[in-house]
Design an enzyme around this catalytic site. Structure first.
Site, short mmCIF file in Angstrom:
data_model
loop_
_atom_site.label_atom_id
_atom_site.label_comp_id
_atom_site.label_asym_id
_atom_site.label_seq_id
_atom_site.Cartn_x
_atom_site.Cartn_y
_atom_site.Cartn_z
N HIS A 259 33.49 1.87 -75.46
CA HIS A 259 32.12 1.80 -75.99
C HIS A 259 32.18 1.87 -77.51
CE1 HIS A 259 32.14 6.07 -77.01
NE2 HIS A 259 32.57 6.34 -75.79
N ASP A 385 39.98 14.20 -57.69
CA ASP A 385 41.21 14.98 -57.87
C ASP A 385 40.88 16.46 -58.03
OD1 ASP A 385 43.56 16.17 -59.46
OD2 ASP A 385 44.29 14.18 -58.90
N SER A 400 36.55 9.02 -72.65
CA SER A 400 36.15 7.62 -72.83
C SER A 400 37.37 6.78 -73.18
CB SER A 400 35.11 7.50 -73.94
OG SER A 400 33.93 8.15 -73.59
#
Length: 448
Positions: A259, A385, A400
């Site tokens: 992003h 997980d 990110s």
């Protein structure tokens, strides 16, 4: 009521119901047609199926690439035979281009453009990185008006020619090491009563600009004292911690974050002199419902620089590595999946949650959005997980860019966390990031 009139009303009602049912059927088919991609990119050997129902049909010309086969029930429309069909199987054998015509009552209403291309291979990342808008100085992010002792208003820095995005690296030849140096140097040097000379970097070139500070009085515990202002908002060049998504060993090109990097006021951060640096994760603030967690990372700047940023885009940052990197789980490059290869089900992400060690964690891809153009948030993922859930609470800021792997291919990258559910988040398609990278290096998109 006479029997005939009653019978006519029944017939009219049945006709109206039939017409309504037909309209609903057609509208449903129109929705299905609109959901078909405008452009379909497949790798040789990959298989994709498209289906339509009457009165919509595909039309296949006799001359078409190998691997495009039409079906009408058990009837097969092989290559070399033209005609209409309800189902098309596309399984290209070679690179090339083609198209499919969608027809309604024999009239072409849409076209699906087909591109058969060998997908690139990349080395997945997972490395913790810091993003610097520059190695030195402070970034100009805004201007504000100031009043002097007589109440006159002015914009000293803006009127002198400083622009948002300029990198200020020195004041009167005194280098700026950190943001705290700015006010100290302005107050001490402006007291001499002369204009201040700011050394800036703009578009890669150094230049000097003279700014006349505005003097005003400030009341304090020790009495009035002079205060000098330039009318300038500045920001530290460190933009935070994220994750490297991939790199290409042959060229050194990389992509990360998934992003755009934003600065003051949610404006895109200028990264014309940007760098990525190796970061060390020292802790994690766990996320809770309504409050996203975050990685706590440190990096020292110039000594840790591993790459130059070329562009800051909606789908991440892109640039060139200046140091060799490795991934312990993928020493060799793996294929990038096309968007139509990505499916719901098990997958894994790679990221750092302590130190600089890249680790693998299981996730589930819960939803795949069939996007028609380059956009973020193409995937919805959920962390499964137990270790990642225990140590981080799920997805946190700083993840990110963490690459998503499914069936031995890189399918995407983590981009955002759900604020109200930190175990879930969004991802961007890896194919979209690679297409954005192509645009960047073709010179169509410069650093922003």
């Amino acid at each position: 009521m006479p029997p005939r009139r009653k019978q006519n009303r029944v017939i009219l009602l049945l006709c109206l119901l039939s017409l309504l049912g037909a309209c609903c059927y057609i509208l449903q088919q129109v929705r299905e047609v609109n959901q078909l991609p405008t452009d379909l990119r497949l790798a040789p050997g990959e298989e994709f199926h498209l289906t339509l129902r009457q009165p919509f049909r595909f039309y296949l010309p006799a001359k078409r690439p190998d691997g495009i086969i039409g079906f009408n029930g058990a009837e097969v429309l092989e290559k070399g035979i033209s005609g209409y069909c309800s189902t098309v199987t596309v399984r290209p054998e070679n690179e090339g281009v083609s198209f499919l015509d969608l027809r309604f009552l024999g009239v072409t209403i849409r076209r699906v453009n087909l591109e058969f291309v060998k997908m690139p291979r990349v080395v997945p990342g997972g490395h913790a990185i810091g993003v610097l808008s520059a190695e030195e100085g402070v970034m100009v992010i805004g201007h504000f008006p100031v009043r002097d002792e007589e109440g006159r208003e002015s914009w000293p820095a803006r009127e002198a020619g400083l622009r948002i995005g300029d990198l200020v690296v020195a004041i009167d030849d005194h280098p700026l090491r950190r943001i705290d140096d700015v006010d100290f140097l302005i107050q001490s040097l402006a007291a001499k009563g002369k204009p201040l000379t700011l050394t800036i970097i703009r578009d890669g070139a150094r230049r000097k600009i003279a700014v006349v500070p505005v003097k005003r009085r400030q009341e304090g515990a020790a009495g009035d004292r002079p205060l000098y202002l330039l009318g300038l908002y500045v920001e530290d060049p460190a933009a935070g911690v994220g994750t490297l998504t991939y790199f290409q060993p042959e060229t050194g090109h990389f992509g990360g974050l998934g992003h755009r990097v934003l600065g003051f006021g949610n404006r895109p951060l200028p990264l014309g002199q940007g760098k990525i640096v190796a970061a060390r994760i020292t802790g994690i603030n766990q996320g809770n419902r309504g409050e996203p967690g975050e990685k706590i990372g440190i990096f020292s700047g110039r000594e840790d620089v591993i790459g130059d940023i070329r562009a800051n885009t909606d789908l991440g940052i892109f640039g060139t590595l200046t140091r060799e990197l490795k991934n312990p789980y993928y020493p060799w490059a793996i294929p990038v999946a096309t968007t139509y290869e990505v499916t719901t089900g098990p997958a894994e992400i790679m990221t750092v949650i302590s130190g600089r060690e890249i680790r693998r964690f299981t996730i589930e891809i819960q939803r795949v959005y069939r996007q028609k153009a380059l956009r973020d948030k193409g995937l919805v993922i959920r962390v499964t997980d137990p270790v990642l859930l225990s140590e981080a609470g799920g997805i946190v800021q700083g993840m990110s860019g963490s690459p998503i792997i499914q069936n031995g291919k890189m399918v995407g990258a983590v981009t955002h966390v759900f604020v109200n559910d930190p175990t879930r988040g969004y991802g961007v398609f890896a194919e979209w990031m690679l297409q954005m990278e192509e645009t960047v290096w073709a010179g169509k998109k410069k650093a922003s």
